[in-house]
Write an enzyme that holds these catalytic residues in place. Sequence first.
Site, short mmCIF file in Angstrom:
data_model
loop_
_atom_site.label_atom_id
_atom_site.label_comp_id
_atom_site.label_asym_id
_atom_site.label_seq_id
_atom_site.Cartn_x
_atom_site.Cartn_y
_atom_site.Cartn_z
CB THR A 39 -14.75 1.61 2.36
OG1 THR A 39 -14.78 1.87 1.02
CG2 THR A 39 -15.02 -0.10 2.10
CB THR A 74 -19.11 3.77 -0.30
OG1 THR A 74 -18.80 3.29 0.66
CG2 THR A 74 -18.76 3.12 -1.51
CE LYS A 80 -12.50 -0.82 -9.63
NZ LYS A 80 -11.64 -1.54 -8.90
CE1 TYR A 138 -13.90 2.66 -8.63
CE2 TYR A 138 -16.06 1.85 -9.34
CZ TYR A 138 -14.92 1.70 -8.57
OH TYR A 138 -15.05 0.83 -7.65
CG ASP A 184 -2.20 0.93 1.14
OD1 ASP A 184 -2.13 1.95 0.72
OD2 ASP A 184 -3.30 0.13 1.30
P1 NAP Z 1 -10.36 2.57 0.03
O1 NAP Z 1 -10.96 2.45 1.55
O2 NAP Z 1 -10.35 3.87 -0.39
O3 NAP Z 1 -9.07 1.66 0.19
C1 NAP Z 1 -8.29 1.72 -1.10
C2 NAP Z 1 -6.96 1.34 -0.62
O4 NAP Z 1 -5.94 1.45 -1.65
C3 NAP Z 1 -6.37 2.44 0.30
O5 NAP Z 1 -5.51 1.94 1.36
C4 NAP Z 1 -5.67 3.23 -0.53
O6 NAP Z 1 -4.54 4.37 -0.15
C5 NAP Z 1 -4.88 2.14 -1.75
N1 NAP Z 1 -4.25 2.91 -2.72
C6 NAP Z 1 -4.97 3.95 -3.48
N2 NAP Z 1 -4.06 4.22 -4.64
C7 NAP Z 1 -3.01 3.33 -4.46
C8 NAP Z 1 -1.85 3.26 -5.08
N3 NAP Z 1 -1.60 4.03 -6.24
N4 NAP Z 1 -1.14 2.21 -4.92
C9 NAP Z 1 -1.27 1.44 -3.77
N5 NAP Z 1 -2.44 1.62 -3.06
C10 NAP Z 1 -3.32 2.87 -3.43
O7 NAP Z 1 -11.55 1.71 -0.76
P2 NAP Z 1 -12.21 0.38 -0.74
O8 NAP Z 1 -13.50 0.85 -0.72
O9 NAP Z 1 -11.80 -0.20 0.10
O10 NAP Z 1 -11.93 -0.05 -2.29
C11 NAP Z 1 -10.95 -1.39 -2.33
C12 NAP Z 1 -11.27 -1.75 -4.02
O11 NAP Z 1 -12.55 -2.14 -3.98
C13 NAP Z 1 -11.25 -0.72 -4.95
O12 NAP Z 1 -10.63 -1.22 -6.07
C14 NAP Z 1 -12.53 -0.23 -5.35
O13 NAP Z 1 -12.69 0.24 -6.61
C15 NAP Z 1 -13.26 -1.59 -5.17
N6 NAP Z 1 -14.76 -1.61 -4.79
C16 NAP Z 1 -15.20 -0.91 -3.87
C17 NAP Z 1 -16.56 -0.70 -3.51
C18 NAP Z 1 -17.05 0.08 -2.31
O14 NAP Z 1 -18.49 0.10 -2.46
N7 NAP Z 1 -16.42 0.40 -1.35
C19 NAP Z 1 -17.41 -1.42 -4.58
C20 NAP Z 1 -17.08 -1.94 -5.58
C21 NAP Z 1 -15.40 -1.86 -5.67
P3 NAP Z 1 -5.25 5.83 0.19
O15 NAP Z 1 -6.07 5.74 1.21
O16 NAP Z 1 -3.83 6.63 0.43
O17 NAP Z 1 -5.62 6.37 -1.25
#
Ligand code: NAP
Length: 244
Positions: A187, A190, A156, A152, A37
């Site tokens: 998270t 969202t 995806k 996005y 990360d």
């Molecule tokens: P999150 O809480 O923002 O966590 C994402 C993590 O990725 C954070 O630790 C972030 O660090 C890190 N990150 C961002 N840019 C990065 C980079 N360049 N290199 C390495 N790490 C990086 O998001 P999440 O909701 O857990 O999402 C995780 C995954 O699930 C994503 O791919 C998202 O698109 C997918 N997803 C989420 C949802 C939802 O409803 N939450 C739905 C569908 C898909 P920083 O905090 O410093 O940016």
Amino acid sequence: MNDLGGRVALVTGGARGIGEAYVRALHAAGGRVVIADILEDAGRALAAELGERALFVSLDVTQETQWDAAVDASVQAFGAVDVLVNNAGIANAAPIEHLSTEKWDAVIAVNLTGTFFGCRAVVPVMKQQGKGSIINISSVEGMRGSAGLHGYTAAKFGVRGLAASLAVELGPFGIRVNSVHPGFINTSMTTRIDPAHLDIPLGRPGEPEDLAGTIVFLASDASSFTSGAEFVVDGGMIAGIPHR
Ligand code: NAP
């Protein structure tokens, strides 16, 4: 069958959010985890909490050279990379005529190119091992359009397609590649969306832990004949149109 028996899993964006839930679940299932990360403090703290079967590596998924270092660090520490979870992601939104090139480039760089870099970096190790499981985290937005989420959504759909093409190419080497499509999950990504506006048949928003079982399944031998598949984990949200 879900016992990972020391299998080594590298999770990008593993320091918080859904990625942290993947890390905890893979570790609890007996895996050795590499938390990759840009969030150094949170990543190191999580690795310290989990103990000797966990390692933090600093990784910005958009930086090709950092990928080589992350894979090397995993092999040095644990001797393998058996599972790659391409989870790191960002989101941004704008109507198409206000979507700046910078915003487009940023979301494509992390969500799509970062996933490509990750797959390319681990495949030589996995080919040498004669096995591996790559899990691309897409979204329900990798299966349908979403107004205002153009970069996005494009990214995806892209990681979903990449999982399919890699599954075909890498199957003969014992490497399985699948995509996972979460729906609305609580998270930091969202927080600005009110789930009450969404039609979720199971009647609640998802929590990061709701994804854990699917990831452990795909990392383990329980999914030994599963490749090129798409796993929607969304409480039924995109299954159909509710009639009221
Ligand atoms: P999150 O809480 O923002 O966590 C994402 C993590 O990725 C954070 O630790 C972030 O660090 C890190 N990150 C961002 N840019 C990065 C980079 N360049 N290199 C390495 N790490 C990086 O998001 P999440 O909701 O857990 O999402 C995780 C995954 O699930 C994503 O791919 C998202 O698109 C997918 N997803 C989420 C949802 C939802 O409803 N939450 C739905 C569908 C898909 P920083 O905090 O410093 O940016």
